[in-house]
Design an enzyme around this catalytic site. Structure first.
Site, PDB file in Angstrom:
ATOM      1  N   SER A  47     -28.637   8.371  72.245  1.00  0.00           N
ATOM      2  CA  SER A  47     -27.404   8.040  72.958  1.00  0.00           C
ATOM      3  C   SER A  47     -27.301   6.532  73.207  1.00  0.00           C
ATOM      4  O   SER A  47     -26.199   5.983  73.189  1.00  0.00           O
ATOM      5  CB  SER A  47     -27.299   8.812  74.268  1.00  0.00           C
ATOM      6  N   GLU A  48     -28.434   5.854  73.423  1.00  0.00           N
ATOM      7  CA  GLU A  48     -28.404   4.400  73.520  1.00  0.00           C
ATOM      8  C   GLU A  48     -29.675   3.775  72.960  1.00  0.00           C
ATOM      9  O   GLU A  48     -30.768   4.344  73.100  1.00  0.00           O
ATOM     10  CB  GLU A  48     -28.250   3.933  74.977  1.00  0.00           C
ATOM     11  N   THR A  49     -29.496   2.627  72.343  1.00  0.00           N
ATOM     12  CA  THR A  49     -30.600   1.747  71.981  1.00  0.00           C
ATOM     13  C   THR A  49     -30.370   0.424  72.684  1.00  0.00           C
ATOM     14  O   THR A  49     -29.280  -0.137  72.621  1.00  0.00           O
ATOM     15  CB  THR A  49     -30.672   1.535  70.452  1.00  0.00           C
TER      16      THR A  49
END
Length: 265
Positions: A47-49
């Site tokens: 969902s996020e990096t």
């Protein structure tokens, strides 16, 4: 020229592996090109990096979903701070200072976890978007608008847990995310939530720190207290402690490193 960069995967808002919300954290020696960071985020497919690079008086921090860059992400900020403390890039007594598109964010060590200082985003009542109830499969009790997210209150926690949204229909609702919430149904939980973000490439986010910048002021007003315990009732689940302090929200949680590696890029 190829660079070898340290890469970590961290479960945020978790006290054990394979729970909470996984984020990738890439430690850079200098700022990187946005197009390259977007490619890495797509490759990681989380969902996020988060990308952390040294800056004057702290670090620059940017967050990417597999599809877009976002202005604020709580769990990847928590994961980034966890990596900096765990690798001893920062001493335990030194708060992490992140310069971001949402201003300065700080994270400090607290007992066995961390506490983030984020901007509050109180939501205001708004007109219910056409098709929202059908897309969620539930009738809202109230609908409110934050800076970038919609807040949808349902009748009870069981209704939140039982949602099976039509994500194609939700994608037509103009909002970064749709936060669905209800009062908690257990003594140690003041409210529950889920977060749907199909417009930014995330059908459901397991635990969303930034959503609680909006949820904390809403539930603080509803329950008439400024300290709250929240649980995001996704399949993985995650617990957050919240304290409303004027126009800021202090968000507490824990994190666990699942693996580390080297990015050849």
């Amino acid at each position: 020229m190829r660079r070898d960069l340290r890469l970590f995967q961290v479960d945020a808002f978790a006290d054990r592996p394979f729970s909470g919300n996984p984020a990738a954290v890439c430690l850079l020696d200098a700022p990187a090109e946005p197009a390259w960071m977007q490619q890495v985020a797509a490759e990681m497919n989380l969902s996020e990096t988060a990308f952390v690079s040294p800056a004057e008086d702290g670090f620059d921090l940017r967050w990417f979903t597999p599809a877009v860059e976002v202005d604020l992400c709580g769990h990847a900020t928590l994961a980034s701070a966890h990596v900096l403390f765990e690798t001893e890039t920062l001493a335990a007594a030194t708060p992490a200072r992140f310069h971001t598109r949402s201003g300065l964010l700080t994270v400090g060590r607290r007992d066995e976890g961390y506490e983030m200082d984020f901007p509050a985003d109180p939501p205001a009542p708004c007109t219910t978007p056409a098709g929202l109830a059908a897309a969620l499969g539930a009738e809202p009790v109230a609908v409110l608008q934050g800076r970038v997210d919609l807040v949808v209150r349902l009748a009870d926690a069981a209704s939140v847990r039982g949602l099976t949204p039509d994500f194609a229909a939700l994608r037509r609702i103009k909002a970064r995310g749709i936060i669905v919430t209800a009062a908690g149904d257990k003594p140690d939980c003041d409210f529950v939530s889920r977060f749907f973000g199909p417009q930014v490439g995330i059908d459901e986010d397991p635990v969303t720190g930034s959503a609680h910048c909006t949820l904390a002021p809403y539930w603080a007003a509803e329950l008439d207290r400024d300290r709250l315990n929240a649980y995001q009732v996704s399949a993985r689940g995650g617990r957050l402690s919240l304290a409303l302090d004027g126009d800021r929200v202090r968000i507490g949680g824990r994190a666990v490193t699942v693996f580390t590696g080297v990015l050849h890029a």
